[in-house]
Design an enzyme around this catalytic site. Structure first.
Site, PDB file in Angstrom:
ATOM      1  N   ARG A  77       5.429  -7.990   8.234  1.00 18.69           N
ATOM      2  CA  ARG A  77       4.025  -8.225   7.892  1.00 18.69           C
ATOM      3  C   ARG A  77       3.892  -8.782   6.473  1.00 18.69           C
ATOM      4  O   ARG A  77       4.537  -8.295   5.536  1.00 18.69           O
ATOM      5  CB  ARG A  77       3.199  -6.949   8.048  1.00 18.69           C
ATOM      6  CG  ARG A  77       3.137  -6.454   9.483  1.00 18.69           C
ATOM      7  CD  ARG A  77       2.307  -5.199   9.630  1.00 18.69           C
ATOM      8  NE  ARG A  77       0.886  -5.466   9.722  1.00 18.69           N
ATOM      9  CZ  ARG A  77      -0.031  -4.971   8.902  1.00 18.69           C
ATOM     10  NH1 ARG A  77       0.313  -4.219   7.880  1.00 18.69           N
ATOM     11  NH2 ARG A  77      -1.307  -5.230   9.091  1.00 18.69           N
TER      12      ARG A  77
ATOM     13  N   ASP B  69      -8.777  -8.751   4.528  1.00 17.74           N
ATOM     14  CA  ASP B  69      -8.498  -7.616   5.401  1.00 17.74           C
ATOM     15  C   ASP B  69      -9.495  -7.552   6.555  1.00 17.74           C
ATOM     16  O   ASP B  69     -10.320  -6.645   6.619  1.00 17.74           O
ATOM     17  CB  ASP B  69      -8.535  -6.317   4.586  1.00 17.74           C
ATOM     18  CG  ASP B  69      -7.973  -5.131   5.345  1.00 17.74           C
ATOM     19  OD1 ASP B  69      -7.340  -5.341   6.391  1.00 17.74           O
ATOM     20  OD2 ASP B  69      -8.159  -3.992   4.886  1.00 17.74           O
TER      21      ASP B  69
ATOM     22  N   GLU C  97     -22.811 -10.074  11.272  1.00 15.78           N
ATOM     23  CA  GLU C  97     -22.643 -10.740   9.983  1.00 15.78           C
ATOM     24  C   GLU C  97     -23.968 -10.835   9.236  1.00 15.78           C
ATOM     25  O   GLU C  97     -24.021 -10.680   8.008  1.00 15.78           O
ATOM     26  CB  GLU C  97     -22.069 -12.142  10.210  1.00 15.78           C
ATOM     27  CG  GLU C  97     -21.834 -12.927   8.930  1.00 15.78           C
ATOM     28  CD  GLU C  97     -21.267 -14.315   9.200  1.00 15.78           C
ATOM     29  OE1 GLU C  97     -20.647 -14.883   8.280  1.00 15.78           O
ATOM     30  OE2 GLU C  97     -21.445 -14.831  10.329  1.00 15.78           O
TER      31      GLU C  97
ATOM     32  N   GLU D 184       0.814  -1.212   0.000  1.00 16.53           N
ATOM     33  CA  GLU D 184       0.000   0.000   0.000  1.00 16.53           C
ATOM     34  C   GLU D 184       0.854   1.272   0.000  1.00 16.53           C
ATOM     35  O   GLU D 184       0.593   2.232   0.709  1.00 16.53           O
ATOM     36  CB  GLU D 184      -0.968  -0.012   1.198  1.00 16.53           C
ATOM     37  CG  GLU D 184      -1.923  -1.181   1.161  1.00 16.53           C
ATOM     38  CD  GLU D 184      -2.929  -1.185   2.296  1.00 16.53           C
ATOM     39  OE1 GLU D 184      -4.055  -1.665   2.079  1.00 16.53           O
ATOM     40  OE2 GLU D 184      -2.590  -0.717   3.396  1.00 16.53           O
TER      41      GLU D 184
ATOM     42  N   GLU E 299     -12.584  -2.109  12.571  1.00 13.86           N
ATOM     43  CA  GLU E 299     -12.627  -1.385  11.297  1.00 13.86           C
ATOM     44  C   GLU E 299     -13.794  -1.816  10.425  1.00 13.86           C
ATOM     45  O   GLU E 299     -14.543  -0.983   9.913  1.00 13.86           O
ATOM     46  CB  GLU E 299     -11.310  -1.577  10.549  1.00 13.86           C
ATOM     47  CG  GLU E 299     -11.262  -0.880   9.203  1.00 13.86           C
ATOM     48  CD  GLU E 299      -9.948  -1.069   8.487  1.00 13.86           C
ATOM     49  OE1 GLU E 299      -9.839  -0.595   7.337  1.00 13.86           O
ATOM     50  OE2 GLU E 299      -9.019  -1.705   9.048  1.00 13.86           O
TER      51      GLU E 299
END
Length: 659
Positions: free
Chosen positions: A310, A356, A491, A277, A384
């Protein structure tokens, strides 16, 4: 200077360590035998408790150990963090080789409460299943123009930094360290993995700020780590290159690391996000990620430090028209061929799923594909994509499913991992996590990191009991009820069956079904008039399913065997496809959206019934947030259902209103 328990600033919630949680310990006579900084922490905690509840603490036995209700004794024969706890002859005894084990033993006794002092029990050994249990703070020293003070932070500002400088609220940092130690966390990274210019200087001329934070964490056995930029030799050292095989670059890192350890002798190591990114990395020099990680590992090795590298590396400039490029494949494709090529003190930090931190993903195939590489599995406590701490979404069951998953059908993820890491959800909010009930996620992560096989429901009840000591059973049951099913409720009203995302771009809060559908980020659902989902099969799709061991590759390859909850992650399915649960795909989408909203409505009512059973401000904060959660859940329901009704043309079989 004697150790003192940190005093919370006025108005800050004590979370799972209110004074009353220490009543059982503080009302007893306690003997503490041993020496060292962490033994002093145990002594200070015991003195603090006894001052409130009438007990007493001795450092040398007066009339023999049998005269004490509780004894902490340092003796040989135990591993570093291990302790034994038993009860005989009216005395509860905690033994360990040193202060670290005794500290964890103290908090174990606090969790047991009065049960620690009942009956007889043989000494039982307690040890962490995972050696490194870490929180990454995505905190910026300087306020970022887009991400603010804390990237993906939903609990106010940073505990560590404010307006480009150290916050210097040291008592609150120590109080935070105390909370973390009480649930078993032993490492913290104090700045964002996206290392901007100001944050880069923490490695060199601002290392004093890191040392000041490390001093606060040290008293509770927590080692401090630092996120660094791979380009530091260029950004900070004025070198022309950051090539990991360049002798000058390696020398620069060795010197910089030596200075770090001069300031922070127990420094834990570096966290690195590279070639991801927009962050710099070894690809710019034609080098591999193993080359990059091993360079930093060599600099850290003389001091016992670790580099956490990472694995979140993928093409974030993808052409949405290209269905052959699959973001889910990226980590495996980049890193699996490097297995065995990483240094012994390099740890590959892998997100628990391939995308993610979505509300539902399969376990990353990388975790089972690199037996010769040390791995840390990364979770996201900060919510998030799971409601941003405005929605109740207790993630313990999801994390437990990941930790119990067996990539090779034999060994669980929790046993394969050398470390477990979570992105912290804490900030300077009076409730630490913004939403008071989000504290349960932070606590649960620590306890599951200590014991990945623990039942999440047991951990939840533990958190409730510590947070609300002496609570009536109605309060315990009510809090348990609103949290226990909250992940699956979330969900149900958000993106269906593992397809993920469908969020507002940028900030990621609230629904936008096509928000990322034509973007470069690789987060697509491919809905059309015939169906929805991503074909990741080996036979006709991207081949991602084949990255798993045979036992799972075969399960995921076919819609007939793929678990319903991952159906759209692995397959593009027609709306009339009958799921294994018996419902058609489109009807399942409709039904679960309505069910999710109904469950939020029911949870809101349960919470409302608990008024008067807890501190009024806590109840009011949660009640207010439930109104926002319900509003948002209804918006999710109506947008998702309307979108798929308009795509499919298939009406709801139950005749409910779809716009």
């Amino acid at each position: 200077m004697p150790f003192t328990v940190p005093a919370l600033p006025e108005g800050v919630d004590p979370a799972w360590l209110p004074p009353s949680a220490f009543r059982a310990v503080g009302s007893r006579r306690t003997l503490i035998q041993g020496s060292g900084p962490l033994v002093e922490t145990v002594h200070g905690e015991a003195e603090w408790a006894c001052a409130r509840f009438g007990g007493g603490v001795d450092r040398a036995p007066g009339s023999g150990a049998s005269a004490y209700d509780l004894v902490f004794r340092a003796e040989g024969g135990f591993r570093d963090e291990e302790f034994a706890c038993g009860r005989s002859g009216g005395t509860t005894v905690v033994t360990a080789s040193g202060g670290r084990g005794l500290l964890y033993g103290l908090f174990h006794v606090v969790r047991l409460g009065e049960d620690a002092f009942r009956g007889e029990r043989p000494a039982e050994i307690h040890r962490p299943a995972v050696a490194l249990r870490m929180l990454d703070h995505w905190d910026n020293v300087a306020v970022h123009p887009v991400m603010g003070q804390v990237e993906r932070g939903y609990a106010g500002g940073s505990l560590f930094w404010v307006d480009g400088r150290a916050r210097e609220q040291w008592e609150r940092v120590r109080a935070y360290a105390r909370l973390l130690a009480a649930c078993g966390i032993n490492a913290v990274a104090v700045n964002n993995v996206n290392v901007h210019e100001t944050e880069a200087h923490l490695l060199t001329d601002r290392i004093g700020d890191v040392a000041a934070l490390a001093e606060q964490f040290r008293g509770y056995g927590i080692r401090t780590h630092l996120s660094v930029t791979f380009a530091a030799p260029v950004v900070l050292g004025g070198l022309a290159t950051a090539d990991p095989l360049d002798a000058g670059v390696r020398g620069w890192w060795a010197e910089a690391t030596a200075r770090v350890y001069e300031s922070v002798p127990d420094f834990g190591g570096y966290v690195v996000k590279a070639d991801s990114e927009g962050q710099p990395g070894p690809f710019a020099y034609g080098r591999s990620h193993a080359d990059g990680a091993n360079m930093l590992a060599a600099a850290l090795e003389p001091y016992g430090g670790t580099v956490h590298w990472r694995a979140f590396v993928y093409d974030h400039r993808q052409d949405w028209r290209d269905r052959s490029t699959d973001r889910a494949r990226a980590a495996y494709d980049h890193f699996a061929p490097l297995d065995g090529g990483f240094a012994a003190n390099a740890v590959l930090q892998v997100k628990h799923g391939p995308m993610d931190f979505q509300v539902r993903e399969p376990v990353s195939p990388v975790i089972g594909a690199m037996p010769r590489t040390r791995l840390a599995v990364e979770f996201q406590a900060t919510q998030e994509y799971t409601g941003q701490q405005r929605h109740v979404c207790w993630l313990g069951p999801m994390w437990s499913e990941v930790l119990r998953f067996r990539p090779d059908a034999e060994t669980a993820v929790g046993a394969l991992a050398d470390g477990l890491v979570a992105v912290s959800n804490a900030g300077d909010d009076p409730y630490w996590t913004g939403h008071p009930l989000a504290q349960a996620n932070l606590y649960t992560f620590g306890r599951l990191a200590w014991d990945p096989g623990a039942g999440p429901g047991d951990v939840l009840r533990e958190w409730i009991g510590l947070t609300h000591p002496d609570a009536p059973e109605r309060l315990v049951d009510g809090v348990h009820a609103v949290l226990d099913g909250s992940w699956r409720t979330y969900e149900k009203y958000t993106a269906p069956l593992g397809v993920g995302f469908m969020v507002q771009p940028g900030h990621h809060y609230g629904p936008s079904v096509d928000g990322y559908e034509y973007s470069p980020w690789g987060t697509y659902h491919f809905a059309d008039r015939d169906g929805v989902g991503v074909d990741r099969s080996a036979a006709t799709g991207t081949g991602y399913a084949a990255q798993y061991a045979k036992v799972w590759a075969e399960v995921y390859e076919s819609p007939d065997t793929c678990p319903d909850e991952l159906a759209l992650f692995f397959h593009h399915l027609p709306y009339g496809h009958v799921l294994r649960g018996g419902s058609t795909l489109i009807q399942h989408i409709y039904d679960t959206r309505f069910e999710g909203v109904a469950e939020v409505e029911a949870a809101r009512e349960v919470w409302g019934s608990l008024a008067g059973l807890m501190e009024p401000a806590r109840h009011a904060r949660v009640a207010e947030l439930y109104e926002e959660q319900l509003r948002s859940a209804r918006e999710w329901r109506d947008q998702v259902n309307s979108y798929f009704f308009r795509k499919s043309g298939v009406p709801d079989a139950r005749g409910r209103r779809i716009y």
